[in-house]
Design a protein around this motif. Structure first.
Motif, mmCIF file in Angstrom:
data_model
loop_
_atom_site.group_PDB
_atom_site.id
_atom_site.type_symbol
_atom_site.label_atom_id
_atom_site.label_comp_id
_atom_site.label_asym_id
_atom_site.label_seq_id
_atom_site.Cartn_x
_atom_site.Cartn_y
_atom_site.Cartn_z
ATOM 1 N N SER A 10 0.790 -1.230 0.000
ATOM 2 C CA SER A 10 0.000 0.000 0.000
ATOM 3 C C SER A 10 0.825 1.285 0.000
ATOM 4 C CB SER A 10 -0.940 0.005 1.208
ATOM 5 O OG SER A 10 -0.210 -0.138 2.417
ATOM 6 N N ASN A 11 2.029 1.269 0.549
ATOM 7 C CA ASN A 11 2.824 2.498 0.629
ATOM 8 C C ASN A 11 3.804 2.659 -0.528
ATOM 9 O OD1 ASN A 11 1.639 3.181 3.113
ATOM 10 N ND2 ASN A 11 3.095 1.891 4.227
ATOM 11 N N LEU A 12 3.805 1.727 -1.457
ATOM 12 C CA LEU A 12 4.867 1.651 -2.457
ATOM 13 C C LEU A 12 4.440 2.209 -3.810
ATOM 14 C CD1 LEU A 12 7.792 0.410 -2.887
ATOM 15 C CD2 LEU A 12 6.600 -1.543 -3.893
ATOM 16 N N GLU A 13 5.369 2.949 -4.426
ATOM 17 C CA GLU A 13 5.238 3.349 -5.822
ATOM 18 C C GLU A 13 6.516 2.936 -6.540
ATOM 19 O OE1 GLU A 13 3.952 7.438 -6.439
ATOM 20 O OE2 GLU A 13 3.338 7.517 -4.344
ATOM 21 N N MET A 14 6.422 2.743 -7.860
ATOM 22 C CA MET A 14 7.624 2.353 -8.596
ATOM 23 C C MET A 14 7.609 2.883 -10.014
ATOM 24 S SD MET A 14 7.494 -1.570 -9.905
ATOM 25 C CE MET A 14 8.808 -1.101 -11.047
ATOM 26 N N SER A 15 8.804 2.986 -10.565
ATOM 27 C CA SER A 15 8.989 3.353 -11.953
ATOM 28 C C SER A 15 10.242 2.647 -12.460
ATOM 29 C CB SER A 15 9.108 4.877 -12.085
ATOM 30 O OG SER A 15 9.158 5.264 -13.446
ATOM 31 N N TYR A 16 10.690 2.989 -13.669
ATOM 32 C CA TYR A 16 11.914 2.413 -14.225
ATOM 33 C C TYR A 16 12.869 3.509 -14.666
ATOM 34 C CZ TYR A 16 10.180 -2.378 -14.275
ATOM 35 O OH TYR A 16 9.728 -3.611 -13.884
ATOM 36 N N VAL A 17 14.139 3.292 -14.394
ATOM 37 C CA VAL A 17 15.190 4.184 -14.886
ATOM 38 C C VAL A 17 15.552 3.827 -16.316
ATOM 39 C CG1 VAL A 17 17.609 4.869 -14.579
ATOM 40 C CG2 VAL A 17 16.125 4.593 -12.585
ATOM 41 N N SER A 18 15.581 2.530 -16.617
ATOM 42 C CA SER A 18 15.962 2.047 -17.945
ATOM 43 C C SER A 18 15.380 0.662 -18.160
ATOM 44 C CB SER A 18 17.488 1.993 -18.080
ATOM 45 O OG SER A 18 17.877 1.374 -19.291
#
Length: 246
Positions: A10-18
């Motif tokens: 619930s507290n997590l967000e994510m993305s990608y650098v590459s």
């Protein structure tokens, strides 16, 4: 950079650098045997199959990055970073924390120091290198402080447990290094001016961009996990965060 909320955490967000650095972390047996394979750790492994993930916890306060895996064969800090992420996952934080536990999953998978014939800690100033993409992410996210965590073998450079910093142009780099040294005993290795010894270290490029940064090293054989090295790296990370009251 777009961050996706992860509903199952619930507290997590994510993305990608590459997406060019993808790898199967679980193929590295020394990583696998030193990390508890819980639901969240498995999730991190799965995301590394698609590239270099960056995770976000908390909001407000300073924006702080915990980075590891710039050299894929330096295993203890990568393990410690995942352990730290697991421990902070459900915590209420007064700052915004970003984590890149595996800067280059492909290199970690293969236990290799380099990626695409580049030492990523000598090429952060080179346009479109993987470490340069990490620098771009730091800038685009407005990250205020960077801790880059490594390990070093005996008879290599630096070959001792240490904290690298510089006094100029970001004197807070030196203050953070001394804070960590006082807490955990790592030796401070400081330069008068960032990048004066060699070019392209993530820490130096950040400091030259007026983003205070340090590099922490613990002793461990390359491509292996030395006794106590994960705990020492974990202690350095916690000490870095304690500078900000976390």
């Amino acid at each position: 950079m777009y961050f996706e909320k992860i509903e199952e955490f619930s507290n997590l967000e994510m993305s990608y650098v590459s997406d060019l650095s993808r790898g199967f972390i679980s193929r590295n047996k020394n990583i696998l045997k030193n990390l508890e394979l819980n639901k969240f750790t498995q999730f991190i492994y799965e995301k590394c199959v698609y590239g270099t993930p960056i995770f976000k916890l908390g909001s407000g306060g300073n924006k702080i990055l915990i980075l590891s895996g710039i050299h894929g064969n330096e295993l203890p800090p990568q393990i410690a970073n995942v352990i730290l992420l697991n421990q902070l996952l459900e915590k209420k934080l007064n700052h915004t924390l970003y984590f890149i536990p595996f800067a280059c999953p492909k290199s970690t998978m293969n236990n290799e120091r380099i990626f695409n014939s580049m030492d990523l800690n000598r090429s952060a100033h080179i346009n479109n290198s993987l470490s340069n993409l990490i620098i771009r992410a730091v800038e685009s996210l407005g990250i205020d402080f960077v801790g880059d965590f490594h390990s070093t073998a005996y008879n290599s450079n630096p070959g001792i447990e240490s904290v690298f910093s510089s006094k100029s142009p970001t004197p807070e780099s030196y203050l953070i290094a001394n804070h960590i040294s006082r807490n955990v005993g790592s030796e401070v290795l400081s330069y008068d001016f960032a990048g004066s010894s060699y070019k392209g270290a993530v820490e130096d490029v950040c400091n030259l961009k007026n983003i205070p940064a340090i590099t922490c090293e613990v002793l461990s054989p390359f491509s292996d996990v030395g006794e106590g090295a994960v705990l020492r790296s974990f202690s350095q990370m916690n000490s870095f965060l304690s500078y900000f009251g976390i």
